[in-house]
Write a protein that holds these residues in place. Sequence first.
Motif, PDB file in Angstrom:
ATOM      1  N   LEU A   1       0.844  -1.205   0.000  1.00  0.00           N
ATOM      2  CA  LEU A   1       0.000   0.000   0.000  1.00  0.00           C
ATOM      3  C   LEU A   1       0.876   1.251   0.000  1.00  0.00           C
ATOM      4  CD1 LEU A   1      -2.404  -1.072   2.925  1.00  0.00           C
ATOM      5  CD2 LEU A   1      -2.587  -1.656   0.489  1.00  0.00           C
ATOM      6  N   GLY A   2       0.504   2.219  -0.811  1.00  0.00           N
ATOM      7  CA  GLY A   2       1.317   3.438  -0.818  1.00  0.00           C
ATOM      8  C   GLY A   2       0.616   4.581  -1.514  1.00  0.00           C
ATOM      9  N   PRO A   3       1.239   5.765  -1.441  1.00  0.00           N
ATOM     10  CA  PRO A   3       0.638   6.938  -2.068  1.00  0.00           C
ATOM     11  C   PRO A   3       0.797   6.902  -3.591  1.00  0.00           C
ATOM     12  CG  PRO A   3       2.725   7.521  -1.026  1.00  0.00           C
ATOM     13  CD  PRO A   3       2.501   6.079  -0.731  1.00  0.00           C
ATOM     14  N   ALA A   4      -0.265   7.319  -4.295  1.00  0.00           N
ATOM     15  CA  ALA A   4      -0.225   7.336  -5.764  1.00  0.00           C
ATOM     16  C   ALA A   4      -0.426   8.759  -6.276  1.00  0.00           C
ATOM     17  CB  ALA A   4      -1.312   6.432  -6.322  1.00  0.00           C
ATOM     18  N   VAL A   5       0.193   9.022  -7.424  1.00  0.00           N
ATOM     19  CA  VAL A   5       0.038  10.333  -8.085  1.00  0.00           C
ATOM     20  C   VAL A   5      -0.268  10.092  -9.563  1.00  0.00           C
ATOM     21  CG1 VAL A   5       1.589  11.555  -6.499  1.00  0.00           C
ATOM     22  CG2 VAL A   5       2.544  10.496  -8.557  1.00  0.00           C
ATOM     23  N   ARG A   6      -0.604  11.167 -10.274  1.00  0.00           N
ATOM     24  CA  ARG A   6      -0.822  11.039 -11.729  1.00  0.00           C
ATOM     25  C   ARG A   6       0.512  10.890 -12.450  1.00  0.00           C
ATOM     26  NH1 ARG A   6      -4.342  14.767  -9.875  1.00  0.00           N
ATOM     27  NH2 ARG A   6      -2.763  16.391  -9.897  1.00  0.00           N
ATOM     28  N   GLN A   7       0.492  10.181 -13.562  1.00  0.00           N
ATOM     29  CA  GLN A   7       1.704  10.125 -14.381  1.00  0.00           C
ATOM     30  C   GLN A   7       1.907  11.467 -15.076  1.00  0.00           C
ATOM     31  OE1 GLN A   7       1.527   6.738 -17.066  1.00  0.00           O
ATOM     32  NE2 GLN A   7       1.284   5.345 -15.340  1.00  0.00           N
ATOM     33  N   GLY A   8       3.165  11.746 -15.466  1.00  0.00           N
ATOM     34  CA  GLY A   8       3.433  12.932 -16.280  1.00  0.00           C
ATOM     35  C   GLY A   8       3.865  14.146 -15.478  1.00  0.00           C
ATOM     36  N   ASP A   9       4.064  13.987 -14.183  1.00  0.00           N
ATOM     37  CA  ASP A   9       4.534  15.110 -13.370  1.00  0.00           C
ATOM     38  C   ASP A   9       5.660  14.589 -12.476  1.00  0.00           C
ATOM     39  OD1 ASP A   9       4.962  17.241 -11.685  1.00  0.00           O
ATOM     40  OD2 ASP A   9       2.834  17.742 -11.498  1.00  0.00           O
ATOM     41  N   ASP A  10       6.837  14.510 -13.096  1.00  0.00           N
ATOM     42  CA  ASP A  10       7.981  13.880 -12.404  1.00  0.00           C
ATOM     43  C   ASP A  10       8.384  14.621 -11.145  1.00  0.00           C
ATOM     44  OD1 ASP A  10       7.879  12.319 -14.596  1.00  0.00           O
ATOM     45  OD2 ASP A  10       9.804  12.934 -15.447  1.00  0.00           O
ATOM     46  N   GLN A  11       8.275  15.934 -11.187  1.00  0.00           N
ATOM     47  CA  GLN A  11       8.677  16.719 -10.009  1.00  0.00           C
ATOM     48  C   GLN A  11       7.792  16.350  -8.800  1.00  0.00           C
ATOM     49  OE1 GLN A  11       7.447  20.815  -9.702  1.00  0.00           O
ATOM     50  NE2 GLN A  11       9.493  21.423  -9.019  1.00  0.00           N
ATOM     51  N   TRP A  12       6.497  16.248  -9.057  1.00  0.00           N
ATOM     52  CA  TRP A  12       5.548  15.931  -7.987  1.00  0.00           C
ATOM     53  C   TRP A  12       5.749  14.503  -7.490  1.00  0.00           C
ATOM     54  CZ3 TRP A  12       3.160  18.284  -4.462  1.00  0.00           C
ATOM     55  CH2 TRP A  12       2.082  17.700  -3.796  1.00  0.00           C
ATOM     56  N   PHE A  13       5.915  13.600  -8.449  1.00  0.00           N
ATOM     57  CA  PHE A  13       6.181  12.190  -8.121  1.00  0.00           C
ATOM     58  C   PHE A  13       7.411  12.099  -7.211  1.00  0.00           C
ATOM     59  CE2 PHE A  13       8.494   8.275  -9.527  1.00  0.00           C
ATOM     60  CZ  PHE A  13       7.635   7.346  -8.966  1.00  0.00           C
ATOM     61  N   ASN A  14       8.474  12.812  -7.602  1.00  0.00           N
ATOM     62  CA  ASN A  14       9.713  12.793  -6.813  1.00  0.00           C
ATOM     63  C   ASN A  14       9.510  13.354  -5.413  1.00  0.00           C
ATOM     64  OD1 ASN A  14      11.859  11.604  -8.068  1.00  0.00           O
ATOM     65  ND2 ASN A  14      12.324  13.383  -9.343  1.00  0.00           N
ATOM     66  N   LEU A  15       8.733  14.401  -5.308  1.00  0.00           N
ATOM     67  CA  LEU A  15       8.533  15.010  -3.990  1.00  0.00           C
ATOM     68  C   LEU A  15       7.789  14.054  -3.055  1.00  0.00           C
ATOM     69  CD1 LEU A  15       8.780  17.377  -2.046  1.00  0.00           C
ATOM     70  CD2 LEU A  15       6.630  18.266  -2.952  1.00  0.00           C
ATOM     71  N   VAL A  16       6.727  13.423  -3.573  1.00  0.00           N
ATOM     72  CA  VAL A  16       5.958  12.496  -2.729  1.00  0.00           C
ATOM     73  C   VAL A  16       6.834  11.286  -2.377  1.00  0.00           C
ATOM     74  CG1 VAL A  16       3.909  11.025  -2.629  1.00  0.00           C
ATOM     75  CG2 VAL A  16       3.761  13.298  -3.679  1.00  0.00           C
ATOM     76  N   LYS A  17       7.530  10.771  -3.391  1.00  0.00           N
ATOM     77  CA  LYS A  17       8.383   9.596  -3.178  1.00  0.00           C
ATOM     78  C   LYS A  17       9.479   9.884  -2.148  1.00  0.00           C
ATOM     79  CE  LYS A  17      11.260   8.452  -6.538  1.00  0.00           C
ATOM     80  NZ  LYS A  17      11.805   7.818  -7.755  1.00  0.00           N
ATOM     81  N   TRP A  18      10.170  11.006  -2.303  1.00  0.00           N
ATOM     82  CA  TRP A  18      11.298  11.278  -1.412  1.00  0.00           C
ATOM     83  C   TRP A  18      10.861  11.745  -0.032  1.00  0.00           C
ATOM     84  CZ3 TRP A  18      15.831   9.186  -1.645  1.00  0.00           C
ATOM     85  CH2 TRP A  18      16.201   8.606  -2.860  1.00  0.00           C
ATOM     86  N   THR A  19       9.632  12.245   0.064  1.00  0.00           N
ATOM     87  CA  THR A  19       9.117  12.555   1.408  1.00  0.00           C
ATOM     88  C   THR A  19       8.923  11.245   2.165  1.00  0.00           C
ATOM     89  OG1 THR A  19       8.054  14.560   0.598  1.00  0.00           O
ATOM     90  CG2 THR A  19       7.281  13.705   2.708  1.00  0.00           C
TER      91      THR A  19
END
Length: 344
Positions: free
Chosen positions: A231-249
């Motif tokens: 289980l984990g947080p999901a984001v929309r594809q196509g926004d690498d900056q946002w994906f990285n921020l959620v992932k690295w948080t």
Amino acid sequence: MSGFKKRPVFLSIIVLLSLFLASSHPARAQTLKAVMERGTLNCGVGQGLLGFSSMDDKNVWTGLDVDICRAVAAAIFGDPAKVTFTPLDAATRFSALQSNKVDVLSRNSTWTMSRESSLGLMFAGVAYYDGQGFLLRRDAGVDTALQLGGKTVCTQTGTTTELNLADYFSANDMPLKVLALGTAEESLKAYDDRKCDVLTSDVSQLYAERLKLSAPDSHIILPEVISKEPLGPAVRQGDDQWFNLVKWTLYSLINAEELGVKSTTIDDAVKSPNPNIKRLVGTEGEFGAQLGVANDWAARAVRAVGNYGEIYERNVGTQSKLSIPRGLNALWTQGGIQYAPPVR
Ligand SMILES: N[C@@H](CCC(=O)N[C@@H](CS)C(=O)NCC(=O)O)C(=O)O
């Protein structure tokens, strides 16, 4: 002849133009910018799942999934309160993310291939390693899932649970009667009203749902775990900056636990000479700036919600009513599989 010679030049212009457009219109920066302008993070959560996302007696959202969003808000704004929570059911959670109703979905959702390959989403990491189990009345006299053939099983529509259930019964050649309902509340009520003999769900949810029954001790969870439910947080594809921020948080919370950095020791950590801690808390390097936030983003997150271990124990572990052992969710250094890549 001349047409052939011109084609490579023409193609090069198209390629250069696309590269220019890609770099001058960074679609990747849209979500963070929108969140910053709005001043609040829109976070999709469950509808009342103890330990993961539920309202406490003061009407404040609490839980492990909730804390992931609070950590992201703290990383962005330095304020874990700048989150607007939207409770979502299983069937509508992904469309809420696709349609920008929420910026991140942090709602006991399993990372599966099709949710990435066909729904246009991406999971940023695993906040909780779970698996599917079965709950039933102790006096049913059943002690293994292999004795469940012919029983009526309650589940929820639009979940991996529903799919795994069918797979497990067919793989073991057992007849199955399913009662699939729209929300966890409806499933639990149907089980309580004896419309089904068995309730199936992610094991963490069975722990939570069992507590809502009038005599929790008269219900058991069978030992079989029939699936992998990361289980984990999901984001929309196509926004690498946002994906990285959620992932690295998320990773910063796990790394903080590994490095012994806690909410209560964060002020000492900021003075630490340890290079790993310095990079994590932002006293060395430009890691936060590279994500589009302040360099002390991870320190802000840990100060607000604690490291991963603190979040776990408070919401689902020893300090909670659920008391779920760390198990797979212990750090890799302590016999579990929680492992975050380094801040480096
Ligand atoms: N992890 C599974 C199951 C998630 C799920 O929605 N489970 C139901 C119970 S089986 C639930 O938690 N419902 C909570 C709610 O409706 O708020 C998935 O991603 O499909």
